[in-house]
Design a protein around this motif. Structure first.
Motif, PDB file in Angstrom:
ATOM      1  N   GLN A  83       0.701  -1.165   0.005  1.00  0.00           N
ATOM      2  CA  GLN A  83      -0.225  -0.078  -0.009  1.00  0.00           C
ATOM      3  C   GLN A  83       0.872   1.273  -0.173  1.00  0.00           C
ATOM      4  N   THR A  84       2.154   1.052   0.424  1.00  0.00           N
ATOM      5  CA  THR A  84       2.989   2.059   0.518  1.00  0.00           C
ATOM      6  C   THR A  84       3.725   2.257  -0.586  1.00  0.00           C
ATOM      7  N   GLY A  85       3.749   1.419  -1.592  1.00  0.00           N
ATOM      8  CA  GLY A  85       4.810   1.251  -2.491  1.00  0.00           C
ATOM      9  C   GLY A  85       6.256   0.895  -2.040  1.00  0.00           C
ATOM     10  N   GLY A  86       6.245   0.183  -1.257  1.00  0.00           N
ATOM     11  CA  GLY A  86       7.653  -0.259  -0.556  1.00  0.00           C
ATOM     12  C   GLY A  86       8.021   1.020   0.204  1.00  0.00           C
ATOM     13  N   ARG A  87       7.495   1.902   0.372  1.00  0.00           N
ATOM     14  CA  ARG A  87       8.142   3.055   1.058  1.00  0.00           C
ATOM     15  C   ARG A  87       8.449   2.547   2.465  1.00  0.00           C
ATOM     16  N   MET A  88       7.391   1.867   3.092  1.00  0.00           N
ATOM     17  CA  MET A  88       7.420   1.374   4.527  1.00  0.00           C
ATOM     18  C   MET A  88       7.707  -0.330   4.424  1.00  0.00           C
ATOM     19  N   LYS A  89       8.927  -0.634   4.420  1.00  0.00           N
ATOM     20  CA  LYS A  89       8.998  -2.203   4.383  1.00  0.00           C
ATOM     21  C   LYS A  89       9.207  -2.833   5.671  1.00  0.00           C
ATOM     22  N   TRP A  90       8.114  -3.304   6.377  1.00  0.00           N
ATOM     23  CA  TRP A  90       8.013  -4.114   7.593  1.00  0.00           C
ATOM     24  C   TRP A  90       8.068  -5.500   7.097  1.00  0.00           C
ATOM     25  N   GLN A  91       8.627  -6.306   8.073  1.00  0.00           N
ATOM     26  CA  GLN A  91       8.795  -7.610   7.882  1.00  0.00           C
ATOM     27  C   GLN A  91       8.877  -8.482   9.022  1.00  0.00           C
ATOM     28  N   LEU A  92       8.004  -9.740   9.002  1.00  0.00           N
ATOM     29  CA  LEU A  92       8.545 -10.686  10.419  1.00  0.00           C
ATOM     30  C   LEU A  92       9.462 -11.310  10.059  1.00  0.00           C
ATOM     31  N   VAL A  93       9.985 -11.554  11.473  1.00  0.00           N
ATOM     32  CA  VAL A  93      11.477 -12.082  11.410  1.00  0.00           C
ATOM     33  C   VAL A  93      11.313 -13.424  12.424  1.00  0.00           C
ATOM     34  N   ASP A  94      12.231 -14.241  12.194  1.00  0.00           N
ATOM     35  CA  ASP A  94      12.157 -15.794  13.007  1.00  0.00           C
ATOM     36  C   ASP A  94      13.012 -15.600  14.197  1.00  0.00           C
ATOM     37  N   ARG A  95      13.725 -14.449  14.529  1.00  0.00           N
ATOM     38  CA  ARG A  95      14.409 -14.100  15.844  1.00  0.00           C
ATOM     39  C   ARG A  95      14.681 -12.714  15.897  1.00  0.00           C
ATOM     40  N   PRO A  96      14.779 -12.398  17.255  1.00  0.00           N
ATOM     41  CA  PRO A  96      15.020 -11.087  17.592  1.00  0.00           C
ATOM     42  C   PRO A  96      16.374 -10.531  16.820  1.00  0.00           C
ATOM     43  N   VAL A  97      16.482  -9.412  15.937  1.00  0.00           N
ATOM     44  CA  VAL A  97      17.537  -8.705  15.610  1.00  0.00           C
ATOM     45  C   VAL A  97      17.746  -7.256  15.840  1.00  0.00           C
ATOM     46  N   PRO A  98      18.897  -6.861  15.874  1.00  0.00           N
ATOM     47  CA  PRO A  98      18.900  -5.171  16.113  1.00  0.00           C
ATOM     48  C   PRO A  98      17.963  -4.625  15.298  1.00  0.00           C
ATOM     49  N   GLY A  99      17.488  -3.471  15.805  1.00  0.00           N
ATOM     50  CA  GLY A  99      16.494  -2.781  15.202  1.00  0.00           C
ATOM     51  C   GLY A  99      14.944  -3.266  14.935  1.00  0.00           C
ATOM     52  N   SER A 100      14.892  -4.286  15.842  1.00  0.00           N
ATOM     53  CA  SER A 100      13.312  -4.854  15.592  1.00  0.00           C
ATOM     54  C   SER A 100      12.515  -4.653  16.937  1.00  0.00           C
ATOM     55  N   VAL A 101      11.295  -5.145  16.897  1.00  0.00           N
ATOM     56  CA  VAL A 101      10.580  -4.882  17.877  1.00  0.00           C
ATOM     57  C   VAL A 101       9.891  -6.537  18.096  1.00  0.00           C
ATOM     58  N   THR A 102      10.058  -6.545  19.633  1.00  0.00           N
ATOM     59  CA  THR A 102       9.646  -8.159  19.986  1.00  0.00           C
ATOM     60  C   THR A 102       8.287  -8.144  20.611  1.00  0.00           C
ATOM     61  N   LEU A 103       7.387  -8.967  20.196  1.00  0.00           N
ATOM     62  CA  LEU A 103       5.982  -9.215  20.589  1.00  0.00           C
ATOM     63  C   LEU A 103       6.127 -10.370  21.611  1.00  0.00           C
ATOM     64  N   SER A 104       5.844  -9.962  23.040  1.00  0.00           N
ATOM     65  CA  SER A 104       5.892 -11.236  24.194  1.00  0.00           C
ATOM     66  C   SER A 104       4.520 -11.403  24.661  1.00  0.00           C
ATOM     67  N   LEU A 105       3.981 -12.682  24.730  1.00  0.00           N
ATOM     68  CA  LEU A 105       2.734 -12.827  25.080  1.00  0.00           C
ATOM     69  C   LEU A 105       2.784 -13.890  26.015  1.00  0.00           C
ATOM     70  N   ALA A 106       1.604 -14.070  26.810  1.00  0.00           N
ATOM     71  CA  ALA A 106       1.435 -15.129  27.872  1.00  0.00           C
ATOM     72  C   ALA A 106       0.042 -15.371  27.879  1.00  0.00           C
ATOM     73  N   ILE A 107      -0.414 -16.785  27.847  1.00  0.00           N
ATOM     74  CA  ILE A 107      -1.768 -17.079  28.296  1.00  0.00           C
ATOM     75  C   ILE A 107      -1.728 -17.091  29.682  1.00  0.00           C
ATOM     76  N   VAL A 108      -2.685 -16.328  30.294  1.00  0.00           N
ATOM     77  CA  VAL A 108      -2.670 -16.239  31.781  1.00  0.00           C
ATOM     78  C   VAL A 108      -3.695 -17.077  32.524  1.00  0.00           C
ATOM     79  N   LYS A 109      -4.593 -17.368  31.642  1.00  0.00           N
ATOM     80  CA  LYS A 109      -5.990 -17.766  32.287  1.00  0.00           C
ATOM     81  C   LYS A 109      -6.608 -18.634  30.974  1.00  0.00           C
ATOM     82  N   LEU A 110      -7.146 -19.834  31.336  1.00  0.00           N
ATOM     83  CA  LEU A 110      -7.622 -20.761  30.806  1.00  0.00           C
ATOM     84  C   LEU A 110      -8.643 -21.618  31.420  1.00  0.00           C
TER      85      LEU A 110
END
Length: 219
Positions: A83-110
């Motif tokens: 949609q941004t014509g490649g101006r914003m190139k965000w991608q999913l990675v399989d390990r944390p790398v410099p310059g990335s963001v990490t999404l951490s989650l916990a299932i706390v109730k079931l």
């Protein structure tokens, strides 16, 4: 109250958010949402809070949740790039790398759906003269699932946002899912996945940074 160490700030409810029961947003981390290049890492889902009661089921639910979340986030990031014509190139990675963001989650109730209880409540409703008996009894048989999450800057470990979400089974007149032990929990986890992925569509930076709350409309 928060259960996991992922939540380190007071969370604020916002009626405009359809999924989250509370959020905290760090206004000092706004720049991440304008980054032309961003890598997103989804960490394995923490199940420490449920695995003692559900040692067999919790790893499978967590793996399904993470896989669905990775798929949803990847789709959002790829659409963003197109949609941004490649101006914003965000991608999913399989390990944390410099310059990335990490999404951490916990299932706390079931809490699984009480299948036997739902069968009994439906049978009782057939002979009860009171309307809505099945719905009332079914509420006590409902399953419940809760998650807590944190999005952080990999370079500094600073929190970008924190959130929690809790859902019980919906009240229905009848559903096959009432007779599947974790079906509603899986449904709610998929709903959470969609809501979390949609954060990356626009980011919370443009909403209410002064209060630490933000508006998220995933639908």
């Amino acid at each position: 109250m928060p259960v996991s160490p992922l939540i380190t700030h007071p969370l604020h409810a916002d009626s405009r958010q359809s999924c989250f029961g509370g959020v905290w947003y760090n206004p000092s981390e706004q720049a991440v949402w304008n980054s032309p290049r961003l890598k997103v890492y989804v960490a394995p889902v923490n199940i420490d809070y449920i695995k003692a009661r559900f040692p067999k089921e919790s790893p499978s639910l967590a793996a399904q949740f993470r896989a669905g979340l990775q798929k949803d986030i990847r789709n959002v990031l790829e659409n963003k790039s197109r949609q941004t014509g490649g101006r914003m190139k965000w991608q999913l990675v399989d390990r944390p790398v410099p310059g990335s963001v990490t999404l951490s989650l916990a299932i706390v109730k079931l809490k699984p759906t009480d299948v036997g209880g739902n069968i009994m409540s439906d049978l009782v409703s057939l002979v009860s003269p009171l309307p809505g008996t099945s719905l009332i009894l079914g509420r006590f048989m409902s399953g419940d699932v809760g998650i807590e999450g944190r999005l952080s800057n990999t370079n500094t470990d600073a929190g970008i946002m924190e959130f929690k979400a809790y859902n019980t089974d919906p009240i229905t007149l009848f559903s096959v899912k009432e007779f599947e032990r974790f079906a509603f929990d899986q449904r709610n986890l998929r709903l959470f996945s969609s809501c979390i992925a949609d954060i990356f569509k626009a980011g919370p930076a443009s909403s209410i940074p002064k209060t630490g709350e933000f508006d998220l409309d995933p639908f």
